[in-house]
Design a protein around this motif. Sequence first.
Motif, mmCIF file in Angstrom:
data_model
loop_
_atom_site.group_PDB
_atom_site.id
_atom_site.type_symbol
_atom_site.label_atom_id
_atom_site.label_comp_id
_atom_site.label_asym_id
_atom_site.label_seq_id
_atom_site.Cartn_x
_atom_site.Cartn_y
_atom_site.Cartn_z
ATOM 1 N N GLN A 116 0.846 -1.187 0.000
ATOM 2 C CA GLN A 116 0.000 0.000 0.000
ATOM 3 C C GLN A 116 0.884 1.240 0.000
ATOM 4 N N ASP A 117 0.537 2.232 -0.806
ATOM 5 C CA ASP A 117 1.281 3.489 -0.821
ATOM 6 C C ASP A 117 1.149 4.157 0.546
ATOM 7 N N TYR A 118 2.266 4.483 1.169
ATOM 8 C CA TYR A 118 2.228 5.032 2.523
ATOM 9 C C TYR A 118 1.687 6.459 2.552
ATOM 10 N N ARG A 119 1.683 7.162 1.409
ATOM 11 C CA ARG A 119 1.212 8.548 1.398
ATOM 12 C C ARG A 119 -0.293 8.665 1.220
ATOM 13 N N ASP A 120 -0.856 7.922 0.250
ATOM 14 C CA ASP A 120 -2.284 8.116 -0.044
ATOM 15 C C ASP A 120 -3.125 6.858 0.159
ATOM 16 N N ALA A 121 -2.517 5.771 0.659
ATOM 17 C CA ALA A 121 -3.200 4.520 1.006
ATOM 18 C C ALA A 121 -3.711 3.731 -0.201
ATOM 19 N N THR A 122 -3.255 4.070 -1.409
ATOM 20 C CA THR A 122 -3.628 3.300 -2.591
ATOM 21 C C THR A 122 -3.059 1.890 -2.474
ATOM 22 N N ILE A 123 -3.889 0.890 -2.721
ATOM 23 C CA ILE A 123 -3.414 -0.489 -2.756
ATOM 24 C C ILE A 123 -2.711 -0.686 -4.097
ATOM 25 N N LEU A 124 -1.437 -1.049 -4.053
ATOM 26 C CA LEU A 124 -0.646 -1.163 -5.271
ATOM 27 C C LEU A 124 -0.575 -2.583 -5.801
ATOM 28 N N MET A 125 -0.414 -3.545 -4.920
ATOM 29 C CA MET A 125 -0.288 -4.924 -5.390
ATOM 30 C C MET A 125 -0.487 -5.903 -4.252
ATOM 31 N N MET A 126 -0.683 -7.143 -4.630
ATOM 32 C CA MET A 126 -0.744 -8.257 -3.701
ATOM 33 C C MET A 126 0.321 -9.248 -4.136
ATOM 34 N N GLY A 127 1.024 -9.785 -3.171
ATOM 35 C CA GLY A 127 2.042 -10.792 -3.450
ATOM 36 C C GLY A 127 2.071 -11.810 -2.331
ATOM 37 N N TRP A 128 3.020 -12.695 -2.409
ATOM 38 C CA TRP A 128 3.190 -13.719 -1.381
ATOM 39 C C TRP A 128 4.571 -13.580 -0.765
ATOM 40 N N MET A 129 4.649 -13.856 0.524
ATOM 41 C CA MET A 129 5.931 -13.827 1.225
ATOM 42 C C MET A 129 6.090 -15.131 1.999
ATOM 43 N N ASN A 130 7.332 -15.515 2.192
ATOM 44 C CA ASN A 130 7.647 -16.611 3.106
ATOM 45 C C ASN A 130 8.537 -16.039 4.204
ATOM 46 N N SER A 131 8.977 -16.856 5.119
ATOM 47 C CA SER A 131 9.762 -16.322 6.237
ATOM 48 C C SER A 131 11.070 -15.697 5.758
ATOM 49 N N GLU A 132 11.681 -16.246 4.721
ATOM 50 C CA GLU A 132 12.929 -15.678 4.195
ATOM 51 C C GLU A 132 12.697 -14.302 3.574
ATOM 52 N N SER A 133 11.632 -14.153 2.792
ATOM 53 C CA SER A 133 11.368 -12.854 2.166
ATOM 54 C C SER A 133 10.990 -11.806 3.215
ATOM 55 N N ILE A 134 10.293 -12.219 4.254
ATOM 56 C CA ILE A 134 9.965 -11.286 5.337
ATOM 57 C C ILE A 134 11.239 -10.830 6.032
ATOM 58 N N GLN A 135 12.130 -11.764 6.324
ATOM 59 C CA GLN A 135 13.383 -11.407 6.998
ATOM 60 C C GLN A 135 14.231 -10.479 6.139
ATOM 61 N N LYS A 136 14.312 -10.757 4.833
ATOM 62 C CA LYS A 136 15.068 -9.878 3.923
ATOM 63 C C LYS A 136 14.435 -8.493 3.863
ATOM 64 N N THR A 137 13.122 -8.434 3.876
ATOM 65 C CA THR A 137 12.414 -7.154 3.887
ATOM 66 C C THR A 137 12.753 -6.375 5.149
ATOM 67 N N LEU A 138 12.730 -7.053 6.285
ATOM 68 C CA LEU A 138 13.069 -6.401 7.556
ATOM 69 C C LEU A 138 14.520 -5.945 7.581
ATOM 70 N N ASP A 139 15.418 -6.735 7.012
ATOM 71 C CA ASP A 139 16.854 -6.421 7.021
ATOM 72 C C ASP A 139 17.218 -5.267 6.093
ATOM 73 N N THR A 140 16.502 -5.144 4.972
ATOM 74 C CA THR A 140 16.883 -4.166 3.941
ATOM 75 C C THR A 140 15.956 -2.966 3.832
ATOM 76 N N ASP A 141 14.778 -3.032 4.450
ATOM 77 C CA ASP A 141 13.743 -2.003 4.303
ATOM 78 C C ASP A 141 13.277 -1.857 2.851
#
Length: 139
Positions: free
Chosen positions: A18-43
């Motif tokens: 979701q766009d943090y400025r105007d709340a537009t939903i941009l996309m839907m995807g799938w995550m697993n524990s590795e992708s979540i951890q990489k997201t947390l590590d890299t922002d």
Amino acid sequence: MIDNLKFNDQGLILAIAQDYRDATILMMGWMNSESIQKTLDTDEAHYWSRSRSHLWHKGATDRHIQKVKELFYDCDGDTILLKIEQIGDIAYHTGATSCFLMLWKFLLLNPNLDCIDLSNILTGDSYTGSIPILQKSRD
């Protein structure tokens, strides 16, 4: 945080960007524990590609990166919400700003229609292009 999440049988969880400025939903995807951890590590958003069966860094090849500003999970722990800054203005693989371009039961135009493809009608010269709520989809 990852321990609080409920993954499906394939080890995946639904993720909404979701766009943090105007709340537009941009996309839907799938995550697993590795992708979540990489997201947390890299922002920056990382997802799991079900069709290619591998981790992908959103924007790694086309530079349309998703900078993660905030990350939430719902009360059931089965959906993640990423509030992001979309770099490059393209969130969807077709080149659109959003993957949500089909509007179900758009009663303002025609109560008999079931579904409308907004990508074909959102122009500034059209009636729908002048509706403020739909202008966000275009911008």
